[in-house]
Design an enzyme around this catalytic site. Sequence first.
Site, mmCIF file in Angstrom:
data_model
loop_
_atom_site.group_PDB
_atom_site.id
_atom_site.type_symbol
_atom_site.label_atom_id
_atom_site.label_comp_id
_atom_site.label_asym_id
_atom_site.label_seq_id
_atom_site.Cartn_x
_atom_site.Cartn_y
_atom_site.Cartn_z
ATOM 1 N N ASP A 350 0.847 -1.184 0.000
ATOM 2 C CA ASP A 350 0.000 0.000 0.000
ATOM 3 C C ASP A 350 0.893 1.248 0.000
ATOM 4 O O ASP A 350 1.896 1.294 0.712
ATOM 5 C CB ASP A 350 -0.854 -0.043 1.276
ATOM 6 C CG ASP A 350 -1.901 1.029 1.297
ATOM 7 O OD1 ASP A 350 -2.810 0.976 0.457
ATOM 8 O OD2 ASP A 350 -1.819 1.924 2.154
ATOM 9 N N GLU A 379 1.460 0.189 -4.900
ATOM 10 C CA GLU A 379 0.976 1.465 -5.402
ATOM 11 C C GLU A 379 2.182 2.396 -5.513
ATOM 12 O O GLU A 379 2.757 2.781 -4.493
ATOM 13 C CB GLU A 379 -0.028 2.077 -4.432
ATOM 14 C CG GLU A 379 -1.313 1.299 -4.282
ATOM 15 C CD GLU A 379 -2.286 1.997 -3.335
ATOM 16 O OE1 GLU A 379 -3.431 2.232 -3.742
ATOM 17 O OE2 GLU A 379 -1.906 2.310 -2.203
#
Length: 671
Positions: A350, A379
């Site tokens: 993340d 990400e």
Amino acid sequence: MKFKTMAIATLLAMGSMAASAQSNFDAKFKNYPTYSGSDLELTVNDTGTHWRLWSPEAQEVLVKIYNNGKGGNPIETLQMQRHPDNGTWTASVPEQLYGKFYTFQVKYDGKWLNETPGVWAKAVGVNGKRGAIIDFAATNPEGWSEDKGPQVDNFSDVIVYEMHHRDLSMHPTSGITNKGKFLALTEEGTKSPQGQSTGIDHLKELGITHVHILPSYDYNSVDEANLQENVYNWGYDPQNYNAPEGSYSTNPENPAVRVAEMKEMIKTLHDNGIGVIMDVVYNHTAENDGSNFSLTAPGYYYRHREDGSYSDASGCGNETASDLQQMQDFIVNSVKYWADEYHIDGFRFDLMAIHDTETMNRVASELKEINPSIFVYGEGWTAGDSPLLPERRALKENVSKMENVAVFSDDLRDAVKGHYTDASDRGFATGKPGLEETVKIGIVAATAHPQVDYSKGNNSKFPYATSPEMIVNYVSCHDDLSLTDKLKHSMPDEPEENQLAAAKLAQTIIFTSQGTPFMFAGEEVFRNKKGVHNSYNRPDSINAIDWTNKNTYRDQFDYYKGLTALRKAHPAFRMTTAEDIANNLVFDEIDSTETPNLISYSLKNHSNGDAWEEIKVVLNGASYPQSVDIQKGNWKIVALDGKIAPDGSLGATTGGKMTLAPYSAMILAKE
Ligand code: CA
């Protein structure tokens, strides 16, 4: 986590303004002694039970031993001894204290902080407030020592299915007994009321290779002691990084149960040939001063502004400091622990750009030593500015500085279905012109290609990937509107059959593009989230997949199933080098100003050892039929007008003028 790509573009544009270095406040942390031995915090062996807490600036440290995971007074309190030079504190007892619980308490700056299970608790009591002493060998399912996930030779061979435990099983129509639990995925033979397979049988039928489970470490927001209240959360609020979440177990009060049940889930998936990727959120913690990081080594694990306040690149109140040695070691050792103890097959980071590229390179290379099939991606952006210099961040734009780490391509995501920030915005697959070049960037996995003009890219202006294995392609995920909701919002006046057609086209683009395809659970049965985009804490009534959809939209499911089968049978869609793509993927010349929403290309020369000599992929995102001239020859029809059949049962054509229905793809193959 919410995607904030716009913010990143702005940040990069700001250049030097964003490029503040580590603050003076944080400078002292660099000089802390570090310690990364595997005996951190708790070890049980023949000589007893041993604790070692890293806390360089503590003045005193206690270990408190309890009979229970919550409530009651300590049955024993031990004074820990300071190690002369490595920043740790130790204490031991000669007994093996299986079944007991413990906390640490640190005196810092003259004050006793609250008790904490530490940062390395591998088992915890209910709600994660105390560490638990359990015998891990006793949590292993039968056959665990031989358990292995699927072998992955190239990451482009992986097909990712992103799911939340509750989404998949909570709906009354799932036919699953252990709803919302790890055990849901151990139940074989489950069916919807209409007799359609659900759960793990559904995953096998669909043909994905890996499930990506939303955060499954112990997170903060769900009260594990009150599960009848039925609270839902995605879990992006980390509490204990090295223990499973209790609400997904059938008994959060017993610390061994969550461990055993999570392993049981992984074992069953592995036995069925499916890998397990875990979503990890090392970039921030749920609490600031109250986090386990802060209660063990105050200040150290986070980045700060000059005034000492928490910097906040996560948008969640703080950001961790992977550029500091003890934090980097923590991340690396934590994922290695999950790979070793739980046989996890991949990690999705993340807000990965809060971490530095050096940390991500260590993550990937050290995991590779444990299991070369482990897939690491994340990400490639942050949700706000960070003191970490942009050139050090594990950004999408820096992916070529990392080895064996992939990033999500937001290029296809926003170009195919329309931008995520505007529900009504359309994309290439729903009739909006001008996005052809951005889609082509996605098709070539953001690698350099002689026919792709990056200056016309919407999200990316240069070929940031030097290999297709650096790219994960997707059109939607847990964040933002589901694909179904996006199509309903952006095509409000069109019949549902057009939305279904556009969904098929959108996913065809993902599954035929170079790179790794990734899909959001349930979209194969046209699942929606009732129009809620940020559904992280909304009830099951919003988030759970209604399995009657599988009957209603069986045609949609069969199409998705055809996409996985096509991709798995044909390596041409899974090339492994940028050179291969540049040499074998050839776009047909189409002037997109005259003929918008039409892309046509060939995969030539038995690409990547494919049995097919040439594959033609034509994508029509217009609301009207469009035609292309196909070179004369003996072509097998693989997909046409919303049908797909890799076996050739859709018939054949000798080429010439071929017409595509609105919002549809055509795939042809020459033997
Ligand atoms: Ca929890």
